[in-house]
Write a protein that holds these residues in place. Structure first.
Motif, PDB file in Angstrom:
ATOM      1  N   VAL A  66      -0.400  -6.487   7.458  1.00  0.00           N
ATOM      2  CA  VAL A  66       0.395  -5.463   6.385  1.00  0.00           C
ATOM      3  C   VAL A  66       1.466  -5.214   7.165  1.00  0.00           C
ATOM      4  O   VAL A  66       1.526  -4.473   8.278  1.00  0.00           O
ATOM      5  CB  VAL A  66      -0.699  -4.591   6.025  1.00  0.00           C
ATOM      6  CG1 VAL A  66      -0.092  -3.586   4.899  1.00  0.00           C
ATOM      7  CG2 VAL A  66      -2.091  -5.160   5.768  1.00  0.00           C
ATOM      8  N   TRP A  67       2.562  -5.298   6.486  1.00  0.00           N
ATOM      9  CA  TRP A  67       3.873  -4.634   6.891  1.00  0.00           C
ATOM     10  C   TRP A  67       4.085  -3.439   5.978  1.00  0.00           C
ATOM     11  O   TRP A  67       4.065  -3.695   4.549  1.00  0.00           O
ATOM     12  CB  TRP A  67       5.011  -5.534   6.698  1.00  0.00           C
ATOM     13  CG  TRP A  67       4.766  -6.802   7.700  1.00  0.00           C
ATOM     14  CD1 TRP A  67       5.102  -6.744   8.851  1.00  0.00           C
ATOM     15  CD2 TRP A  67       4.355  -8.112   7.354  1.00  0.00           C
ATOM     16  NE1 TRP A  67       4.828  -8.084   9.526  1.00  0.00           N
ATOM     17  CE2 TRP A  67       4.552  -8.679   8.586  1.00  0.00           C
ATOM     18  CE3 TRP A  67       4.001  -8.694   6.194  1.00  0.00           C
ATOM     19  CZ2 TRP A  67       4.004 -10.111   8.515  1.00  0.00           C
ATOM     20  CZ3 TRP A  67       3.677 -10.031   6.272  1.00  0.00           C
ATOM     21  CH2 TRP A  67       3.552 -10.824   7.402  1.00  0.00           C
ATOM     22  N   TYR A  68       4.698  -2.379   6.575  1.00  0.00           N
ATOM     23  CA  TYR A  68       4.774  -1.235   5.422  1.00  0.00           C
ATOM     24  C   TYR A  68       5.857  -0.179   5.969  1.00  0.00           C
ATOM     25  O   TYR A  68       6.174  -0.453   7.031  1.00  0.00           O
ATOM     26  CB  TYR A  68       3.309  -0.399   5.508  1.00  0.00           C
ATOM     27  CG  TYR A  68       2.939  -0.209   6.767  1.00  0.00           C
ATOM     28  CD1 TYR A  68       3.084   0.998   7.342  1.00  0.00           C
ATOM     29  CD2 TYR A  68       2.123  -0.842   7.704  1.00  0.00           C
ATOM     30  CE1 TYR A  68       2.765   1.420   8.757  1.00  0.00           C
ATOM     31  CE2 TYR A  68       1.757  -0.515   9.066  1.00  0.00           C
ATOM     32  CZ  TYR A  68       1.913   0.465   9.508  1.00  0.00           C
ATOM     33  OH  TYR A  68       1.620   0.982  10.701  1.00  0.00           O
ATOM     34  N   LEU A 100       2.498   5.841   8.496  1.00  0.00           N
ATOM     35  CA  LEU A 100       3.061   5.400   7.275  1.00  0.00           C
ATOM     36  C   LEU A 100       4.189   6.473   6.943  1.00  0.00           C
ATOM     37  O   LEU A 100       3.961   7.728   7.225  1.00  0.00           O
ATOM     38  CB  LEU A 100       2.321   5.621   6.027  1.00  0.00           C
ATOM     39  CG  LEU A 100       1.197   4.236   5.952  1.00  0.00           C
ATOM     40  CD1 LEU A 100       0.092   4.535   4.787  1.00  0.00           C
ATOM     41  CD2 LEU A 100       2.261   3.428   4.943  1.00  0.00           C
ATOM     42  N   LEU A 109       3.025  -2.536  -4.142  1.00  0.00           N
ATOM     43  CA  LEU A 109       2.347  -3.631  -3.205  1.00  0.00           C
ATOM     44  C   LEU A 109       2.725  -4.905  -3.493  1.00  0.00           C
ATOM     45  O   LEU A 109       2.742  -5.441  -4.690  1.00  0.00           O
ATOM     46  CB  LEU A 109       0.690  -3.387  -3.457  1.00  0.00           C
ATOM     47  CG  LEU A 109      -0.023  -4.508  -2.657  1.00  0.00           C
ATOM     48  CD1 LEU A 109       0.202  -4.607  -1.291  1.00  0.00           C
ATOM     49  CD2 LEU A 109      -1.417  -4.508  -3.108  1.00  0.00           C
ATOM     50  N   ALA A 131       9.304  -4.284   3.496  1.00  0.00           N
ATOM     51  CA  ALA A 131       8.619  -3.063   4.138  1.00  0.00           C
ATOM     52  C   ALA A 131       9.711  -2.231   4.267  1.00  0.00           C
ATOM     53  O   ALA A 131       9.768  -0.942   4.136  1.00  0.00           O
ATOM     54  CB  ALA A 131       7.858  -3.146   5.288  1.00  0.00           C
ATOM     55  N   ILE A 136       5.016  -2.092   0.364  1.00  0.00           N
ATOM     56  CA  ILE A 136       3.656  -2.451   1.371  1.00  0.00           C
ATOM     57  C   ILE A 136       3.615  -3.772   1.019  1.00  0.00           C
ATOM     58  O   ILE A 136       3.192  -4.370  -0.047  1.00  0.00           O
ATOM     59  CB  ILE A 136       2.393  -1.719   0.977  1.00  0.00           C
ATOM     60  CG1 ILE A 136       2.754  -0.206   1.534  1.00  0.00           C
ATOM     61  CG2 ILE A 136       1.196  -2.355   1.843  1.00  0.00           C
ATOM     62  CD1 ILE A 136       1.558   0.745   1.313  1.00  0.00           C
ATOM     63  N   MET A 173      -6.988  -3.776  -0.216  1.00  0.00           N
ATOM     64  CA  MET A 173      -5.837  -3.014  -0.151  1.00  0.00           C
ATOM     65  C   MET A 173      -5.962  -1.624  -0.677  1.00  0.00           C
ATOM     66  O   MET A 173      -5.522  -0.531  -0.469  1.00  0.00           O
ATOM     67  CB  MET A 173      -4.513  -3.625  -0.552  1.00  0.00           C
ATOM     68  CG  MET A 173      -3.813  -4.670   0.621  1.00  0.00           C
ATOM     69  SD  MET A 173      -3.697  -3.880   2.270  1.00  0.00           S
ATOM     70  CE  MET A 173      -2.459  -3.117   2.016  1.00  0.00           C
ATOM     71  N   PHE A 179      -4.370   2.704   3.501  1.00  0.00           N
ATOM     72  CA  PHE A 179      -3.410   2.021   2.262  1.00  0.00           C
ATOM     73  C   PHE A 179      -3.618   2.479   1.103  1.00  0.00           C
ATOM     74  O   PHE A 179      -2.590   2.599   0.467  1.00  0.00           O
ATOM     75  CB  PHE A 179      -3.168   0.778   2.697  1.00  0.00           C
ATOM     76  CG  PHE A 179      -2.343   0.455   3.908  1.00  0.00           C
ATOM     77  CD1 PHE A 179      -1.166   0.932   4.295  1.00  0.00           C
ATOM     78  CD2 PHE A 179      -3.118  -0.410   4.796  1.00  0.00           C
ATOM     79  CE1 PHE A 179      -0.586   0.351   5.561  1.00  0.00           C
ATOM     80  CE2 PHE A 179      -2.813  -0.706   6.312  1.00  0.00           C
ATOM     81  CZ  PHE A 179      -1.155  -0.226   6.445  1.00  0.00           C
ATOM     82  N   ARG A 182      -1.724   5.133  -0.964  1.00  0.00           N
ATOM     83  CA  ARG A 182      -0.576   5.132  -0.843  1.00  0.00           C
ATOM     84  C   ARG A 182       0.152   3.934  -1.607  1.00  0.00           C
ATOM     85  O   ARG A 182       1.221   4.082  -1.720  1.00  0.00           O
ATOM     86  CB  ARG A 182       0.084   5.156   0.657  1.00  0.00           C
ATOM     87  CG  ARG A 182      -0.456   6.289   1.410  1.00  0.00           C
ATOM     88  CD  ARG A 182      -0.012   7.421   1.183  1.00  0.00           C
ATOM     89  NE  ARG A 182       1.734   7.744   0.866  1.00  0.00           N
ATOM     90  CZ  ARG A 182       2.254   7.948   1.835  1.00  0.00           C
ATOM     91  NH1 ARG A 182       1.820   8.074   3.279  1.00  0.00           N
ATOM     92  NH2 ARG A 182       3.648   7.888   1.724  1.00  0.00           N
ATOM     93  N   ILE A 183      -0.718   3.354  -2.470  1.00  0.00           N
ATOM     94  CA  ILE A 183      -0.165   2.300  -3.184  1.00  0.00           C
ATOM     95  C   ILE A 183      -0.329   2.552  -4.615  1.00  0.00           C
ATOM     96  O   ILE A 183      -1.480   3.029  -5.356  1.00  0.00           O
ATOM     97  CB  ILE A 183      -1.237   0.932  -2.803  1.00  0.00           C
ATOM     98  CG1 ILE A 183      -1.153   0.472  -1.657  1.00  0.00           C
ATOM     99  CG2 ILE A 183      -0.886  -0.126  -4.027  1.00  0.00           C
ATOM    100  CD1 ILE A 183      -2.212  -0.678  -1.247  1.00  0.00           C
TER     101      ILE A 183
END
Length: 374
Positions: A66-68, A100, A109, A131, A136, A173, A179, A182-183
């Motif tokens: 996961v890149w964010y 984050l 996402l 990201a 995300i 996710m 996460f 926050r999605i």
């Protein structure tokens, strides 16, 4: 279908004559690529509830990178494919386990599907740039078909199950304690390279025909039945499984199932594969935005029967052809060690700058998802 070249007007003019009569040209998109965020990176291990077809893979979990968007205080470091003593390719810059970014409250996402025999970290060139621009991005290692564990014949041939992997990663996710909150569940997209490009078209509603298996059983030397570079014995292995494994034959019979995930609202397919196995009727029913990027010099998944086929049958899709670009240009940028060890995978044609192509394609993805996941 709209088709765009990102090079000169002269090159674009040459492409016009080669396209189907229904195609039209559109001006290349100008994209602002200034990053907005530092990039964080984290790992997740999702285990779907209930029975799951792991395709004989050793690992019974969906390992996900996961890149964010990270806090401004995050310290980014170079990431690599391979061990510290044997770095094979670059995996971008990111801050492991960084906090984050505080704002906005929710991010879109993007789930990412790697190519045949690849891996989630090999898609870092795309994930890190998404990201950095406020997405995300979650890339999964597909069971039996990733370069971080032994390959399996099932992982390389039961392609349609990869779409379910992406749906399970979306579930994971959204449930994730860090996460999930926050999605934005109403802003989900998918991107994929090569077999991953097929995978995201499938999750958009494309359906696979199992007829290719009968064809290849009768015509094992046909070009479309050739084993991939990554798994040279695949064709003979599949023929053996068709003869000896009732479970495998049952899996094949389910190839045409519907793997559409209605939560996915936009698709970005890079050098998509397997155009020959996806029905035109199913493509014609896809009703979400689709953008396809491919290289005109792709000898692995030629654009005529793949990228152009998909674009010609998906309503409203846009095809962007990159002149002179080959298939593996969309793989990670290799180190000197990688170029020496795997020249077919790591070396590009004359005048092709892989890093520059990655930046351009990632910018197109950012623009596409920013427009369609508002």
């Amino acid at each position: 279908m709209k088709t765009t070249s990102i090079l000169t007007a002269a090159t674009a003019a040459l492409l016009i004559g080669a396209l189907a009569s229904r195609a039209c040209m559109a001006a290349a998109t100008t994209v602002v690529t200034t990053p907005t965020y530092k990039v964080g990176v984290s790992q997740r291990r999702f285990v779907p509830p209930g029975p799951y077809n792991w395709r004989q893979a050793r690992t019974h979990a969906l390992l996900t990178t996961v890149w964010y968007p990270a806090a401004a205080t995050a310290h980014e470091e170079s990431q690599w494919l391979g061990s510290s003593a044997s770095r094979f390719a670059r995996a971008g810059r990111a801050a492991p386990r960084a906090a984050l970014a505080r704002m906005p409250k929710r991010f879109p996402l993007i789930v990412i599907s790697h190519g045949t025999g690849g891996s989630a970290p090999a898609m870092a060139w795309l994930g890190t740039r998404l990201a950095a621009h406020g997405f995300i991005a979650a890339a999964v290692n597909h069971p039996g078909n990733n370069g971080l564990e032994p390959y399996t014949s099932q992982g390389f041939s039961l392609w349609w199950l990869r779409a379910r992997d992406l749906s399970e990663v979306i579930d994971g996710m959204l449930r994730d304690p860090r996460f999930g909150r926050r999605i934005d569940p109403h802003r989900i997209g998918a991107a994929g390279f090569s077999l991953g490009g097929y995978t995201v078209i499938e999750i958009a509603g494309g359906r696979t025909s199992p007829a290719i298996f009968a064809f290849c059983a009768s015509h094992p030397r046909a070009r479309r039945c050739a084993a991939p570079l990554e798994f040279p014995t695949l064709t003979s292995n599949v023929a053996r499984l068709l003869r000896t494994s009732p479970h495998y034959r049952a899996s094949i019979r389910r190839a045409g199932a519907d793997y559409r995930d209605p939560r996915v609202r936009a698709i970005f397919a890079i050098a998509p594969a397997l155009g020959a196995v996806v029905s035109a009727d199913s493509l014609g029913r896809i009703a979400i935005p689709v953008e396809i990027v491919a290289g005109s010099a792709d000898a692995i998944e030629p654009v005529g029967r793949n990228a152009r086929y998909f674009a010609a049958h998906i309503p409203g899709s846009r095809l962007i052809l990159l002149p002179g670009v080959g298939h593996y240009t969309f793989f990670a940028t290799c180190t000197r060690r990688g170029r020496k060890a795997q020249p077919e995978l790591c070396n590009d044609g004359p005048g092709i700058d892989r890093h520059r192509i990655h930046k351009r394609v990632a910018a197109l993805a950012v623009a596409f998802f920013s427009s369609h996941l508002r």
